[in-house]
Write an enzyme that holds these catalytic residues in place. Structure first.
Site, PDB file in Angstrom:
ATOM      1  N   ALA A  56       0.806  -1.226   0.000  1.00 35.89           N
ATOM      2  CA  ALA A  56       0.000   0.000   0.000  1.00 35.89           C
ATOM      3  C   ALA A  56       0.839   1.276   0.000  1.00 35.89           C
ATOM      4  CB  ALA A  56      -0.950  -0.009   1.200  1.00 35.89           C
ATOM      5  N   ASP A  57       2.141   1.150  -0.218  1.00 32.00           N
ATOM      6  CA  ASP A  57       3.009   2.330  -0.237  1.00 32.00           C
ATOM      7  C   ASP A  57       4.061   2.177  -1.337  1.00 32.00           C
ATOM      8  OD1 ASP A  57       4.022   4.791   0.583  1.00 32.00           O
ATOM      9  OD2 ASP A  57       5.213   3.939   2.217  1.00 32.00           O
ATOM     10  N   PRO A  58       3.605   1.981  -2.597  1.00 34.41           N
ATOM     11  CA  PRO A  58       4.558   1.669  -3.660  1.00 34.41           C
ATOM     12  C   PRO A  58       5.192   2.887  -4.330  1.00 34.41           C
ATOM     13  CG  PRO A  58       2.348   1.556  -4.529  1.00 34.41           C
ATOM     14  CD  PRO A  58       2.223   1.900  -3.055  1.00 34.41           C
ATOM     15  N   HIS A  59       5.712   3.822  -3.551  1.00 38.66           N
ATOM     16  CA  HIS A  59       6.388   4.973  -4.158  1.00 38.66           C
ATOM     17  C   HIS A  59       7.785   4.545  -4.633  1.00 38.66           C
ATOM     18  CE1 HIS A  59       9.010   5.677  -0.702  1.00 38.66           C
ATOM     19  NE2 HIS A  59       7.946   5.492   0.073  1.00 38.66           N
ATOM     20  N   ASN A 113      10.444   2.737  -2.610  1.00 39.49           N
ATOM     21  CA  ASN A 113      10.154   1.389  -2.122  1.00 39.49           C
ATOM     22  C   ASN A 113      10.195   0.340  -3.224  1.00 39.49           C
ATOM     23  OD1 ASN A 113       9.808   2.247   0.494  1.00 39.49           O
ATOM     24  ND2 ASN A 113       7.594   2.397   0.347  1.00 39.49           N
TER      25      ASN A 113
END
Length: 180
Positions: free
Chosen positions: A100-103, A106
């Site tokens: 849920a944090d695929p910036h 990452n």
């Protein structure tokens, strides 16, 4: 409404600072992708990890946004994009468990155009009905069918009752046309 959002934010933050939870998330991603040689998930060293310390394998790779370095390394940007898209689609439509944090910080690119995901403190789960609605949205985007996208948004509870549906439909159609 705001109390619910604050409660959700509180739960997310508490989960993210509990490294036992993150270690479990990593283990689940490793199991989900164990047969997929296009995705790499780092190993957890459980014997060196606690609720306040997470020890994982060091990943040496290229930041997914460093196009120049990716090209200099002889990697295939198109293949990387396909591998990344397939990984996300698998997370959503097969596993129902997603990063849920695929910036860009990452996601690294490794040899053989493999994708390495990092930082599993924030994950999400998707039930079968939501998977179905996402599939409808994806199909509607492919078919450039804004009304179908709106129907799925409504079914997912993403549209406020007092929203101007016609205007939303026009905005979605414009967005799909612009980025198709």
């Amino acid at each position: 409404v705001y109390k619910r959002q604050v409660d959700e934010f509180r739960k997310a933050i508490l989960k993210e600072i509990d490294f036992n939870t993150e270690a479990s998330n990593i283990d689940r991603f490793r199991r989900n992708f164990k047969e997929d040689d296009t995705v790499y998930i780092p190993k957890v060293f459980h014997n060196l990890s606690t609720k306040r310390v997470l020890t994982i394998e060091k990943i040496e790779g290229i930041k997914v946004t460093d196009v120049e370095k990716i090209e200099k390394s002889g990697l295939d940007r198109k293949k990387i994009a396909i591998n990344g898209a397939n990984a996300v689609l698998k997370q959503i439509f097969v596993d129902g468990f997603f990063h849920a944090d695929p910036h860009p910080g990452n996601i690294f690119v490794l040899d053989n155009n493999r994708i390495a995901f990092l930082d599993f403190g924030m994950v999400g789960r998707i039930d079968e009905e939501t998977k179905s609605q996402f599939a409808n949205i994806l199909q509607a985007v492919i078919e450039r069918d804004a009304p179908m996208i709106i129907e799925s948004f409504i079914a997912m509870g993403m549209v406020e009752e007092d929203m101007d549906i016609k205007k939303l439909e026009l905005d979605v159609a414009d967005l799909v046309d612009r980025y198709y």
